[in-house]
Scaffold this active site. Structure first.
Site, PDB file in Angstrom:
ATOM      1  N   SER A  58      41.207  36.560  35.694  1.00  0.00           N
ATOM      2  CA  SER A  58      42.167  37.577  35.110  1.00  0.00           C
ATOM      3  C   SER A  58      43.037  38.313  36.124  1.00  0.00           C
ATOM      4  CB  SER A  58      41.599  38.440  34.289  1.00  0.00           C
ATOM      5  OG  SER A  58      40.956  37.990  33.184  1.00  0.00           O
TER       6      SER A  58
ATOM      7  N   ARG B   4      38.438  48.891  34.715  1.00  0.00           N
ATOM      8  CA  ARG B   4      38.684  48.102  35.828  1.00  0.00           C
ATOM      9  C   ARG B   4      39.097  49.056  37.095  1.00  0.00           C
ATOM     10  NH1 ARG B   4      36.990  45.566  32.448  1.00  0.00           N
ATOM     11  NH2 ARG B   4      37.469  43.326  31.865  1.00  0.00           N
TER      12      ARG B   4
ATOM     13  N   GLU C 119      45.176  43.035  38.214  1.00  0.00           N
ATOM     14  CA  GLU C 119      43.730  43.270  38.125  1.00  0.00           C
ATOM     15  C   GLU C 119      43.160  42.959  39.725  1.00  0.00           C
ATOM     16  OE1 GLU C 119      39.645  41.809  36.197  1.00  0.00           O
ATOM     17  OE2 GLU C 119      41.303  42.289  34.982  1.00  0.00           O
TER      18      GLU C 119
END
Length: 341
Positions: A240, A164, A336
């Site tokens: 998310s 990520r 995130e």
């Protein structure tokens, strides 16, 4: 001609559905449009926007210019019997692009089916799902350098893709490079699909499929996602919200012995990626709601806007969760979602 709008509502341009306003808003359709903007408005702060599926506006008004990336197009650059190089421009819908590669018979992105967002955002976030990340197939990224107006090519190595994360997310890189297009190296014949995920295996079994095709795998992921994730058109969310923490295997064993419901996946000989969802559920936040903000009842890693929540409402709610995680487990739960101030 550029159609620049003033005091423009971004409610339909962020999946949390927050009614934040931009001082200026423009939808660019070409590289020439981008060049004109940076030539005419060099000093105005700028925010590059894809589908707004991974951002959280903290204020009700963005003082600069929001640039919606509307540059589209996809094509096969070259191919042979075994592989193909494909290119897609930043404004392309990611899932539609993945579906296009599947129809072409090109494999490598099928596990990333039905991830919201645009192609341009994919390498920045190094999106991933079900054992596959963008870095596995990414070949190069074409960018516009905002400080000098030059177009540059980044190789996969130069993108510095991690979990990520990428070079483009470094503080000194944000807003310095605007992704224009992304190229991928995909496989054709004799390629074994990645069905190592237990969720995928169980779904394929429910579908009574023993030898799945790319279509079958993509369909299985659709079924899984529809069960687990809320539709942002009905309930505001950004998918998310948190990243899965990575810890040492010995630390994981200690946590697991104390909290058996915690889930972790080995990613190396000495590291484990924890399930943030299992951590949040273990401390009792699953399905919890405060005002217009809540933890989604089917997937604890997702925060939702049930109505008229502001960006700060959602942020403050997330802070309570991260503080509880730190107090309970001694772990830092990173977001995130990209925060826009």
């Amino acid at each position: 001609m550029l159609d620049i709008k003033k005091n423009f509502s971004l409610k339909n341009f962020n999946t949390f559905g927050i009614n934040v306003y931009a001082h200026y808003f423009v939808n660019v359709k070409s590289i020439e449009d981008i060049q004109k903007i940076f030539w005419k408005y060099p000093s105005i702060p700028k925010l590059f926007l894809g589908n707004g599926s991974n951002i959280l506006f903290l204020n009700n008004y963005y003082q600069g210019m929001v640039i919606k990336m509307g540059i589209k197009g996809r094509k096969v650059i070259n191919e042979n019997e075994y592989q193909a190089v494909v290119q897609a421009f930043a404004g392309e819908n990611w899932n539609e692009f993945v579906g296009w590669t599947i129809k072409k018979g090109f494999s490598g992105l099928e596990n990333l089916s039905f991830i919201p967002g645009t192609v341009g955002a994919a390498p920045i976030q190094n999106i991933g799902a079900y054992g596959v990340e963008v870095k596995d197939t990414l070949l190069e990224v074409q960018v516009y350098e905002t400080n000098n107006g030059k177009i540059r090519i980044f190789t996969r190595e130069e993108c510095q893709l991690e979990y990520r994360h990428s070079f483009f997310k470094h503080p000194y890189s944000i807003n310095q490079f605007l992704v224009l297009s992304v190229s991928f190296l995909l496989r054709k014949k004799y390629h074994k699909l990645n069905t190592y995920s237990i969720e995928i295996q169980n779904e394929l079994e429910r579908m009574n499929i023993k030898k799945p095709t790319m279509y079958d795998l993509s369909k299985a992921i659709l079924y899984i996602r529809n069960r687990k994730l809320p539709n942002p058109k009905k309930i505001g969310n950004a998918g998310s919200f948190f990243m899965n923490p990575i810890i040492g295997i010995l630390d994981f064993k200690k946590l697991k012995s104390k909290y058996p419901t915690i889930i972790g996946y080995s990613i190396s000989t000495n590291q484990v990626k924890l399930s943030a969802s299992s951590l949040i559920e273990t401390i009792g936040w699953k399905g919890k709601k405060q005002g217009n903000v809540g933890v989604y009842e089917k997937q604890p890693i997702v925060l939702v806007n049930y109505g008229k929540a502001s960006g700060m409402d959602i942020y403050s709610f997330s802070e309570k969760i991260t503080q509880d995680i730190k107090n309970k487990f001694g772990l830092v739960l990173s977001r995130e979602v990209h925060l826009i101030r």
